[in-house]
Design a protein around this motif. Structure first.
Motif, short mmCIF file in Angstrom:
data_model
loop_
_atom_site.label_atom_id
_atom_site.label_comp_id
_atom_site.label_asym_id
_atom_site.label_seq_id
_atom_site.Cartn_x
_atom_site.Cartn_y
_atom_site.Cartn_z
N LEU A 90 -26.70 35.08 -17.39
CA LEU A 90 -26.03 33.88 -17.89
C LEU A 90 -26.73 33.36 -19.14
O LEU A 90 -27.96 33.35 -19.23
CB LEU A 90 -26.02 32.78 -16.82
N ASP A 91 -25.91 32.90 -20.10
CA ASP A 91 -26.45 32.25 -21.29
C ASP A 91 -27.10 30.91 -20.91
O ASP A 91 -26.71 30.27 -19.92
CB ASP A 91 -25.32 32.02 -22.30
N LEU A 92 -28.09 30.51 -21.70
CA LEU A 92 -28.77 29.24 -21.40
C LEU A 92 -27.83 28.04 -21.49
O LEU A 92 -28.12 26.97 -20.93
CB LEU A 92 -29.95 29.05 -22.36
N PRO A 107 -31.45 32.85 -9.29
CA PRO A 107 -31.63 31.63 -10.10
C PRO A 107 -32.84 31.71 -11.02
O PRO A 107 -32.86 31.06 -12.07
CB PRO A 107 -31.80 30.52 -9.05
N LEU A 108 -33.86 32.50 -10.65
CA LEU A 108 -35.04 32.59 -11.48
C LEU A 108 -34.71 33.24 -12.82
O LEU A 108 -35.14 32.77 -13.88
CB LEU A 108 -36.14 33.35 -10.74
#
Length: 635
Positions: A90-92, A107-108
């Motif tokens: 995922l992109d930030l 999630p990390l």
């Protein structure tokens, strides 16, 4: 469980297949949505070979929008692919919403992960997931959506990984508001235009925006030029805007200066700007401000004396110097209470002076910036030796409604020392001397009487110059003049009449109904007659023996009778008082009354048969050359 997401995904697949022959692949970067292929080293002809594709439902999106992504992994090799792991980092600037098949979320590392045990030759797996663009993402930010695969051949040997990427550009409004005032310095009551430039330099329309102005007590909001909703609040106003497309935008606020008598004060004005993106999400607020410098009068007061020590019953001069060190004109009053021993004799001031007992006040005219007024005042010392202290104060204002301020002056002590004593006039010792003194006294008395009649005759040449009518707030209603050149500042002049009346009442008659009826400066005198809702000020020269005052009272009664109701509820529209000015010529007009001739002594010439008749010259300037040319009263 997955029926809803599956239907959506199938619809996207069908649309994508119809539009571009399915999707972008690792070996074919074409398609309607730009993709980036990052393939590993070539594989052998007998190995498994995965081909990846990815497509997004949009290429441009607003913050808060959802992005649907569809990816495939197809085995184009000649051997089964085993231990296939598919990942979508995922992109930030995005967050995970859902996926099909259901992914494992790390999630990390912010990564979605799917595992496939084996993928036969020619077989394909389809992946769907949605993300949301983070609210507040900056305009023109690129959101990257990678899709990658790692796998092994049938014997368990690792093969080079595959990766493809598609991107979405973020669009958002961008504002950097700035306020520019015009002018940058102003006096109390002056208009100021504050223009807020709020250009949208972004690539999206702002759904709504708010401009909340704070005036800091320095200004009063008058109106907004643009047709936007405005809400007045205790210390400013709020403006609501909508649908601000990319391009220039501005608000033009008209303000009025409230501050006064603080020359150089920086009067700040601020606006907090808040806007939303296309989805109604609020952008980060920004505050912009500017300031306008106040121009106001500011006075100093100095004093010196001709002598620090004088004889009793002798005269001395105090010189008072008033300076306007501010950058705007001001009206001022010079005030003092005389000490017990000194008495006022005269001054050189050409402006009005009033006194009540030992209290004296001089009304100075409007003093321009940098102007200096010097007043020389002659006093007479008391008959007893003592030390008197003289202190003057200066009250000043800007003539625009600011409450007066006080400036103290220095204290000067003048000592009265014993001087020569006066002797009584000699007493005649010879009876004949009484006769001589009597003749001298009679002659002196006749000369004085003749001089008095001559002065009365000269003083009776009454000349009415101007008649002003104003309401009780000092607003000019009508003006008539016997001169050919009109006043340029007649509104300021009548305002000064009002200020002087209020000042004298507050200083000398507070708590009573007493009002100033007249004042005098130089050769000019002013009669002030107050009606129910107005007052009349008449400027004249010469001596009024009562007829002028009666005419002024008559005109005042006529104004009360004809315009009293209109003045009581006056809206400020002079059309409501049409015809008032036509009453003013009656101040000049009157009928002389015959009077018996006055005689002084048996040989003196008779006085004019109509002493009041000399007042008829109030119709215009006095006839100085006997030419017989008369100036008619103004119409």
């Amino acid at each position: 469980m997955y029926r809803g997401p599956l239907l959506v995904a199938l619809l996207v697949v069908c649309l994508a297949a119809l539009a571009s022959g399915l999707a972008t692949t690792a070996g074919d970067p074409g398609g309607s949505v730009t993709s980036e292929s990052l393939a590993g080293a070539p594989v052998g002809p007998m190995d498994a070979d995965l081909s990846l594709t990815i497509i997004a439902n949009v290429s441009v999106a607003d913050p808060g929008d959802s992005v649907l992504l569809y990816a495939t992994a197809r085995n184009l090799g000649n051997e089964t692919a085993t231990n296939v792991t598919l990942e979508a980092p995922l992109d930030l600037n995005s967050t995970y919403i859902w996926s099909f098949p259901n992914a494992t979320y790390d999630p990390l590392n912010r990564t979605l992960r799917w595992t496939v045990a084996s993928l036969a030759v020619g077989a394909r797996t389809d992946i769907f997931w949605t993300t949301r663009i983070t609210v507040g993402t900056a305009d023109n930010t690129t959101i990257r959506h990678p899709f990658r695969a790692s796998y092994e051949n049938a014997s368990g040997a690792p093969l080079p990984p595959e990766e493809v990427v598609t991107t979405v550009r973020v669009r958002s409004p961008v504002f950097d508001p700035q306020i520019l005032p015009l002018p940058v310095s102003a006096e109390r009551g002056a208009p100021v235009v504050a223009k807020l430039y709020a250009n949208n330099t972004g690539s999206a329309t702002a759904l709504r925006a708010w401009s909340n102005w704070t005036l800091g007590g320095h200004f009063r909001f008058a109106y907004l030029e643009e047709a936007f909703p405005v809400t007045n609040v205790s210390d400013g106003f709020h403006v609501t805007l909508s649908n601000l497309a990319p391009g220039p935008h501005a608000l033009t606020a008209h303000l009025v200066v409230l501050r006064g008598l603080d020359d150089g004060l920086s009067m700040g004005v601020q606006s907090q700007w808040t806007a939303t993106d296309g989805n109604g999400n609020r952008l980060v607020p920004s505050t912009t401000g500017t300031s306008v410098e106040l121009l106001a009068p500011s006075f100093t007061l100095d004093m010196n004396t001709s002598a620090r020590s004088v004889n009793t019953s002798s005269r001395f001069v105090l010189t008072v110097t008033v300076r306007n060190t501010g950058r705007a004109s001001g009206i001022s009053w010079l005030n003092t209470t005389l000490p017990s021993g000194a008495t006022f004799v005269s001054d050189n001031a050409p402006f009005p002076r009033v006194n009540q007992g030992k209290r004296y006040s001089w009304t100075l005219p409007s003093v321009s910036p940098g102007g200096v007024v010097v007043v020389g005042i002659t006093f007479e010392s008391g008959s007893d030796p003592q030390v008197d202290s003289f202190v003057f104060t200066l009250e000043f204002t800007d003539g625009k409604g600011s409450p007066p301020r006080s400036v103290p002056g220095p204290r000067i002590d003048v000592e009265f020392v014993g001087g020569p004593t006066s002797s009584a006039p000699p007493t005649p010792s010879v009876p004949g001397e009484w006769l001589i003194w009597g003749i001298v006294a009679a002659a002196a008395g006749g000369l004085a009487a003749s001089f008095l009649l001559w002065r009365q005759h000269r003083a009776s040449d009454l000349q009415v110059e101007d008649v002003f009518v104003a309401d009780m707030g000092g607003h000019l209603l009508a003006h008539r003049s016997s001169g050919l050149v009109a006043y340029e500042d007649e509104d300021i002049l009548i305002g000064m009449f009002k200020v002087i009346q209020d000042f004298v009442h507050d200083s000398f008659a507070r708590g009573t109904n007493d009002m100033m009826k007249s004042m005098e400066f130089g050769e000019r005198k002013i009669i002030i007659e107050r009606g129910n809702f107005h007052f009349i000020s008449v400027v004249y020269r010469g001596r009024d023996r009562g007829s002028l005052a009666e005419r002024v009272k008559k005109v005042s009664r006529l104004i009360d009778h004809r315009f009293g109701q209109a003045l009581e509820n006056w809206s400020g529209d002079l059309d409501e008082l049409r015809g008032l000015a036509t009453l003013l010529p009656q101040v000049w007009k009157h009928q002389p009354r015959p009077r018996p001739p006055a005689r002084v002594g048996t040989n003196s010439r008779s006085a004019p048969s109509d002493v009041e008749g000399s007042d008829a010259k109030a119709d215009g300037p006095a006839d100085s050359g006997g030419s017989g040319v008369a100036v008619q009263p103004p119409k």
